[in-house]
Write an enzyme that holds these catalytic residues in place. Sequence first.
Site, PDB file in Angstrom:
ATOM      1  N   GLU A  66       7.955 -25.297  -1.419  1.00  0.00           N
ATOM      2  CA  GLU A  66       7.830 -26.811  -2.142  1.00  0.00           C
ATOM      3  C   GLU A  66       8.320 -27.758  -0.742  1.00  0.00           C
ATOM      4  OE1 GLU A  66       9.749 -24.128  -5.311  1.00  0.00           O
ATOM      5  OE2 GLU A  66       9.339 -23.792  -2.982  1.00  0.00           O
ATOM      6  N   CYS A  90      13.819 -22.922  -6.865  1.00  0.00           N
ATOM      7  CA  CYS A  90      14.961 -22.611  -7.326  1.00  0.00           C
ATOM      8  C   CYS A  90      15.938 -23.785  -7.367  1.00  0.00           C
ATOM      9  CB  CYS A  90      15.817 -21.716  -6.055  1.00  0.00           C
ATOM     10  SG  CYS A  90      15.644 -22.904  -4.555  1.00  0.00           S
ATOM     11  N   ARG A 149       1.538  -0.922   6.742  1.00  0.00           N
ATOM     12  CA  ARG A 149       2.782  -0.743   7.496  1.00  0.00           C
ATOM     13  C   ARG A 149       3.196  -2.197   7.702  1.00  0.00           C
ATOM     14  NH1 ARG A 149       1.698   3.990  11.866  1.00  0.00           N
ATOM     15  NH2 ARG A 149       1.315   5.684  10.449  1.00  0.00           N
ATOM     16  N   ASP A 208       4.605  16.254  13.431  1.00  0.00           N
ATOM     17  CA  ASP A 208       3.747  15.404  13.872  1.00  0.00           C
ATOM     18  C   ASP A 208       4.361  14.387  15.056  1.00  0.00           C
ATOM     19  OD1 ASP A 208       2.198  16.379  11.994  1.00  0.00           O
ATOM     20  OD2 ASP A 208       2.344  14.744  10.550  1.00  0.00           O
ATOM     21  N   LEU A 211       8.652  15.947  -0.125  1.00  0.00           N
ATOM     22  CA  LEU A 211       9.317  14.881  -0.474  1.00  0.00           C
ATOM     23  C   LEU A 211       8.556  13.928  -1.319  1.00  0.00           C
ATOM     24  CD1 LEU A 211      11.884  13.061   0.299  1.00  0.00           C
ATOM     25  CD2 LEU A 211      10.795  12.591   2.311  1.00  0.00           C
ATOM     26  N   ALA A 212       7.256  13.858  -1.040  1.00  0.00           N
ATOM     27  CA  ALA A 212       6.397  13.089  -1.902  1.00  0.00           C
ATOM     28  C   ALA A 212       6.514  13.369  -3.398  1.00  0.00           C
ATOM     29  CB  ALA A 212       4.958  13.214  -1.366  1.00  0.00           C
ATOM     30  N   ALA A 213       6.566  14.464  -3.667  1.00  0.00           N
ATOM     31  CA  ALA A 213       6.726  15.126  -5.054  1.00  0.00           C
ATOM     32  C   ALA A 213       7.984  14.635  -5.704  1.00  0.00           C
ATOM     33  CB  ALA A 213       6.511  16.656  -5.080  1.00  0.00           C
TER      34      ALA A 213
END
Length: 373
Positions: free
Chosen positions: A61, A84, A193, A209, A302-304
């Site tokens: 703004e 705000c 990313r 990796d 870790l994803a699960a």
Amino acid sequence: MNSMSVDRSVWFPWMRRALQLASLADGFTSPNPLVGAVILDPTGKLVGEGYHLQAGKPHAEIIALQQAGDKAKSGTLIVTLEPCCHHGLTPPCTEAVINSGIKKVIVALEDPDPRVSGSGLQRLREAGLEVIDDVLKAEAAYQNRAFIHRVRTGRPWGILKWAMSLDGRIALSNGLSKWISTKESRDWVHILRAQCDAVIVGGETLRRDDPLLTSRGKCNPEPLRVVITRTLNLPLEANLWDVDVARTLVAFEADSAKSRIDKIPQGIDRLPLKSLEPISLLENLAQRKNCNRILWECGPALAAMALKQKCVQELSIVLAPKILGGSPSMSPLNEIGVTSMDKALCIESTELKSYGSDWILNMLIPPLNSDDA
């Protein structure tokens, strides 16, 4: 005039312009939201516009008002988020709007921040300004879904990304995974990313990796690179240890790896956790690192775990037109506790785009708009 009878659709084109402006800072404003603003003079002519660049810099703004100058008097402000009304790193926007002589304010979304949360709109109305809210509210909520989620839950919005073949494999039986995807889709991952505050992998992904986990220069600074490890059994040399490229943080269980703490290279941030769980890590990233949005680029285990602990709100899947066969263990997820079809995780919103010969599926995990979204 009853606010319910207002034809909000007349403001859609200008609000879409404000949303477009807000998107230009995607990935740069954390812990603040994305905000865009447009100012019209009394004849409806565009005289000012702007967007919030990053925390500590002027709000959308203010930038729009500075551009408009005296032409804002008796004009209209169109803004994607409630102005705000508190002193933070910058003065309250409500007072600047009132003092500018603006007569009408069009708002997409009420700010979920408890310091604002309707008070900004109330202040404008008390000062005699006409306020029309909820204009393209759903679009604005989607754009700021990460900010809203962090404010409501105390955790960043989590995106889980993986690349897989048509038969659901993320690697060959011998562990090789470079490259399932095309260069075009890998370039898309770098953009993803750049829009995130942190990228998370497990210790096994680091050992196997040796990833770089940067946007390849698409943002500055680069997102924080995070390794979550129970054992601290990490390689002495790795791309992530080069903190001249990007910052790196190692999160580990405080009581189980004391003998290996000194093996973490100098210059690497250390985060001991009482409980090495995804949810504990995310709470720390929100509180200490001001993260609105994080990207999980981890292995199946870790994803699960992240899915089961509701640390994932969005899936980004690269689907390559290849068939790999081999071990079914080379799947993107370990067991997540589904024992019947009625317990399966169902996806309500899917976006499909092509990159090179690959397809990328972006999916939201419900609920998106509930209080615990």
